[in-house]
Design an enzyme around this catalytic site. Structure first.
Site, PDB file in Angstrom:
ATOM      1  N   LYS A 113       0.836  -1.209   0.000  1.00 15.31           N
ATOM      2  CA  LYS A 113       0.000   0.000   0.000  1.00 15.31           C
ATOM      3  C   LYS A 113       0.865   1.252   0.000  1.00 15.31           C
ATOM      4  O   LYS A 113       0.524   2.250  -0.635  1.00 15.31           O
ATOM      5  CB  LYS A 113      -0.936   0.016   1.214  1.00 15.31           C
ATOM      6  CG  LYS A 113      -2.059  -1.002   1.106  1.00 15.31           C
ATOM      7  CD  LYS A 113      -3.058  -0.827   2.235  1.00 15.31           C
ATOM      8  CE  LYS A 113      -4.141  -1.885   2.181  1.00 15.31           C
ATOM      9  NZ  LYS A 113      -4.996  -1.896   3.368  1.00 15.31           N
ATOM     10  N   LYS A 200      -4.764 -11.028  -6.422  1.00 21.19           N
ATOM     11  CA  LYS A 200      -5.946 -11.135  -5.545  1.00 21.19           C
ATOM     12  C   LYS A 200      -7.071 -10.195  -5.983  1.00 21.19           C
ATOM     13  O   LYS A 200      -6.796  -9.066  -6.384  1.00 21.19           O
ATOM     14  CB  LYS A 200      -5.482 -10.772  -4.123  1.00 21.19           C
ATOM     15  CG  LYS A 200      -6.421 -11.127  -3.026  1.00 21.19           C
ATOM     16  CD  LYS A 200      -5.961 -10.531  -1.701  1.00 21.19           C
ATOM     17  CE  LYS A 200      -6.104  -9.028  -1.665  1.00 21.19           C
ATOM     18  NZ  LYS A 200      -6.009  -8.384  -0.365  1.00 21.19           N
ATOM     19  N   LYS A 203     -10.646  -4.610  -3.369  1.00 20.55           N
ATOM     20  CA  LYS A 203     -11.490  -3.414  -3.445  1.00 20.55           C
ATOM     21  C   LYS A 203     -10.712  -2.247  -4.046  1.00 20.55           C
ATOM     22  O   LYS A 203     -11.291  -1.341  -4.609  1.00 20.55           O
ATOM     23  CB  LYS A 203     -11.911  -2.981  -2.037  1.00 20.55           C
ATOM     24  CG  LYS A 203     -12.966  -3.828  -1.398  1.00 20.55           C
ATOM     25  CD  LYS A 203     -13.365  -3.185  -0.058  1.00 20.55           C
ATOM     26  CE  LYS A 203     -13.485  -4.222   1.021  1.00 20.55           C
ATOM     27  NZ  LYS A 203     -12.803  -3.904   2.265  1.00 20.55           N
TER      28      LYS A 203
END
Ligand code: TYM
Length: 339
Positions: A113, A200, A203
């Site tokens: 992230k 993966k 969202k």
């Protein structure tokens, strides 16, 4: 005999997708009768990356409504919003002060992230796993049902509780914090992107065609499955590392139809993509339909949802308060009752 306890949560960031459902929420639903179950909407985690204040409130409510729509039964479990229980942030601070910085820098999700944030990485993003440890440890959870991607965070929570709290501050070998176990199911623990079977479903993927949202309408589902990545081979199979898309879509099909892999293997081994995709589309639409129906009812008349959250908050306050007090005593804080 007292039931063992489970605690879990989902971030209210964007629309929940079938990875969140099949990897986490559906397992909570299956476990809620057997376990003392606490599930929260982890809204404090949602602001560790830049967020939209207008959307946070509605996403928080929508996530709570989806828990119930997916089958969480407020008579069997407590549902609450993380920020309504100040003990989460207080415990997070206490744990921050004993957690080594280099444990945090090793966290894979932080590194991933942080790369996306460039120069704008907040301390909150680094601290995210300690807040998650606080969520879990506050409730003396025995088990934490999550998807594969949360395994490292669970290990961190265990290490903080064992190595940094219990072994340093316990008296008479009585543990202060309970050491939780991750519960990661074999099926559904890692649902992959529709556009790339080796990454993966997430969202935060900017391409919405990579995921099926729990609230996607039939037309959207159909379009997304049509665009889903395929390969050149005829006949679908599980477990071939050279065919991750086949493995992923068959796995989803098996889970949403509640049929064993063996049965699906027989049904689809001599089937081409052209025949399989409409089957998968129909299966997804019909498995999501009851969830969407219940969700719409809950969101239109908010009184039931509000009552569920109020009750869940009361239950969560009691449990979390006991653990926080126990830890503060062990750490030597002056009690308010002694002044
Ligand atoms: P979050 O919001 O990213 O995801 C919620 C749950 O969904 C699972 N999941 C998946 N499972 C299978 N395939 C996928 N593609 C997939 N994507 C997500 C996640 O593993 C998770 O179980 N840090 C957590 C939220 C959290 C939490 C907690 C969880 C905060 N505190 C305490 C458990 C206990 C997170 O970001 O999940």
């Amino acid at each position: 005999m007292n039931k063992k306890r489970i605690l879990s949560g989902v971030q209210p960031t964007g629309d929940l997708h079938i990875g969140n459902w099949l990897g986490a929420i559906r397992n909570w639903v299956n476990l809620q009768k057997e376990y003392d179950t606490y599930v929260c909407v982890v809204d404090l985690h949602a602001i560790t990356v830049p967020h939209n204040p207008e959307k946070l409130k509605s996403d928080t409510l929508s996530t709570a409504a989806l828990y119930i729509a997916c089958g969480m039964d407020p008579k069997e479990c407590s549902i609450f919003v993380q920020s309504h229980i100040p003990a989460h942030t207080e415990l997070c601070w206490l744990l921050n002060c004993v957690t080594p910085l280099n444990w945090m820098e090793r966290m894979i999700q932080f590194k991933e992230k942080a790369l996306k944030q460039g120069d704008n990485v907040s301390i909150g993003l680094l601290d995210y796993p300690v807040l998650m440890a606080a969520d879990i440890l506050l409730y003396d959870a025995d088990l934490v049902p999550v998807g594969e991607d949360q395994k490292q965070h669970l290990e961190l929570a265990r290490d903080i509780a064992q190595q940094r709290i219990n072994s340093r501050f316990s008296k008479d070998k009585k543990p202060i914090l309970k050491i939780p176990q991750p519960l990661i199911m074999k099926e559904g623990a890692k649902i992959m992107s529709l556009l790339d079977g080796s990454s993966k479903m997430s969202k935060s993927d900017p391409n919405e065609n990579s995921r099926i949202g729990l609230l996607d309408n039939p037309d959207t589902i159909s379009k997304k499955i049509k665009k889903a990545k395929t390969d050149q081979h005829y006949g679908l199979e599980f477990g071939n590392p050279k065919r991750p898309e086949s493995d992923n879509l068959l796995g989803i099909y098996s889970m949403v139809t509640n049929q064993s892999k063996e049965k699906i293997r027989k049904e689809c081994s001599a089937m081409g993509w052209g025949k399989f995709k409409p089957l998968l589309t129909d299966a997804l639409i019909s498995s999501l339909e009851p969830i969407q129906k219940k969700y719409n009812a809950l969101i239109q008349d908010r009184s039931e949802l509000n009552n569920v959250l109020k009750e869940g908050t009361e239950n969560a306050k009691i449990l979390s308060g006991i653990t926080l007090q126990r830890l503060k005593e062990a750490l030597g804080f002056l009690e308010t009752t002694s002044i």
